[in-house]
Design an enzyme around this catalytic site. Sequence first.
Site, PDB file in Angstrom:
ATOM      1  N   HIS A   1       0.811  -1.214   0.000  1.00 41.63           N
ATOM      2  CA  HIS A   1       0.000   0.000   0.000  1.00 41.63           C
ATOM      3  C   HIS A   1       0.846   1.267   0.000  1.00 41.63           C
ATOM      4  O   HIS A   1       0.323   2.366   0.193  1.00 41.63           O
ATOM      5  CB  HIS A   1      -0.956   0.015   1.197  1.00 41.63           C
ATOM      6  CG  HIS A   1      -0.320  -0.399   2.485  1.00 41.63           C
ATOM      7  ND1 HIS A   1      -0.816  -1.408   3.271  1.00 41.63           N
ATOM      8  CD2 HIS A   1       0.795   0.031   3.112  1.00 41.63           C
ATOM      9  CE1 HIS A   1      -0.046  -1.575   4.327  1.00 41.63           C
ATOM     10  NE2 HIS A   1       0.932  -0.691   4.262  1.00 41.63           N
TER      11      HIS A   1
ATOM     12  N   TYR B   1      17.295   2.107   3.002  1.00 41.02           N
ATOM     13  CA  TYR B   1      17.569   1.518   1.687  1.00 41.02           C
ATOM     14  C   TYR B   1      18.723   2.225   0.981  1.00 41.02           C
ATOM     15  O   TYR B   1      19.184   1.774  -0.066  1.00 41.02           O
ATOM     16  CB  TYR B   1      16.338   1.604   0.776  1.00 41.02           C
ATOM     17  CG  TYR B   1      15.088   0.994   1.355  1.00 41.02           C
ATOM     18  CD1 TYR B   1      15.155  -0.104   2.210  1.00 41.02           C
ATOM     19  CD2 TYR B   1      13.836   1.506   1.046  1.00 41.02           C
ATOM     20  CE1 TYR B   1      14.018  -0.660   2.739  1.00 41.02           C
ATOM     21  CE2 TYR B   1      12.687   0.947   1.571  1.00 41.02           C
ATOM     22  CZ  TYR B   1      12.778  -0.135   2.413  1.00 41.02           C
ATOM     23  OH  TYR B   1      11.639  -0.688   2.938  1.00 41.02           O
TER      24      TYR B   1
END
Length: 488
Positions: A171, A258
């Site tokens: 989502h 990340y």
Amino acid sequence: MSFKIAIIGAGSVGFTKKLFTDILCVPEFQDVEFALTDMSEHNLQMIKQILDTIVSSNKLPTRVTATTNRREALTGARYIISCVRVGGLEAYADDIRIPLKYGIDQCVGDTICAGGILYGQRNIPVILDFCKDIREVAEPGAKFLNYANPMAMNTWAAIEYGKVDTVGLCHGVQHGAEQIAEVLGAKSPSELDYICSGINHQTWFVDLKLNGRKIGKDELVAAFEAHPVFSQQEKLRIDVLKRFGVYSTESNGHLSEYLPWYRKRPDEITKWIDMSDWIHGETGGYLRHSTETRNWFETEFPQFLESASKPIDRAKRSNEHASHILEALETGRVYRGHFNLKNNGIITNLPADAIIESPGFVDRFGINMVSGITIPEACAATCMASINVQRMSVHAAVSGDIDLLKLAVLHDPLVGAVATPEEVWQMVDEMVVAQARWLPQYADAIPAAKERLAKSTVKTRDWAGAARRNVRSIDELRAEKAALKQAV
């Protein structure tokens, strides 16, 4: 319509309830069967009570079964939804705790980085067991909808090795679009049109239009910097927007782990994060949130059960993809969303074997992806670093090759920015030994890892992280909730 939907990991009570309610918002789906399965009989009985209450309160013919026998639940299922967390919070705590000893500070640790890679090692053998059952006992041509993280790794394994029709669902794109719509002053998120493409949790809004008017980088930067809340909560995301020219779907905390630039120095971390909520970068933030949520649910279960007696409000159907995909496949009503599938040319400047997240349309013919998208070079470079880690991680998880696992962790952007090769080798040994009960593919490698740890001279430190909060008690949570309600 009458068919069977199996939910694996249905003990994820809140999320299962949301998926269940969403699916029942489709008028044609009220006569389906839901087969719930989980390793926890306790959690299964709690969620079954809630779903049975929803069914009886709304006078529906829907059938709900619950069993710890996964194969039984999957027998004859047309759709299988997975939201499992292999190893639970116990293993997850090690995903955060052990890397901290080597200076690696994660906010979530469920996608890549040291924690996400080990999470994948636990999940992938189980995912492949799911796929074997699906091939053998589910309805022919059954579709596997994977919600479990690490999304790309799990989906990659299910498609390449599990040989099951699989789509990964998340989502992040919807939540990012809601933010953009808000900062641009839209009355509703539906006023915003967008193309978002990349890989899961590193997906990029490469084209934006508000009521048909194209939105450029400068306008979007100004809008975020002027927003009284997001300007503080999304500092790192805004910095990436300025440098890359496009906005990332993922939260400030997720994105920070990340990349190799924002969490490598303890004194720099607090500059880029916000402590108003876990998702903005707190050390081990999602672990704390998950622990509190579990404790809260156990204590407040009667209230959750009471809320389940209310009528289903179709206007409150969520934007989770699952119900919309099933509706499109079964009724032909077209649905547009963003899905995780093998690339094969969908994004021109990412590898064919990678699991990408990109726009597609669903109808009776299946999921039809928009192909030929080229993402900005900086975005592609960032995605490539993660894809290479994901590929090695998947292959290591399937083969039980601990040397390949160590190479995957070594090539992780944040790990590589913080730790030396010698530290990475020891850290992986320590994590594999600590999580041995969930890593059957490494059984033969565990004794040697223990011997290496016993002789190791690599120094570690006792470090809680740059921005750690303690898990709040139920009484503290209740007091905070009451204070918030009074303030409103």
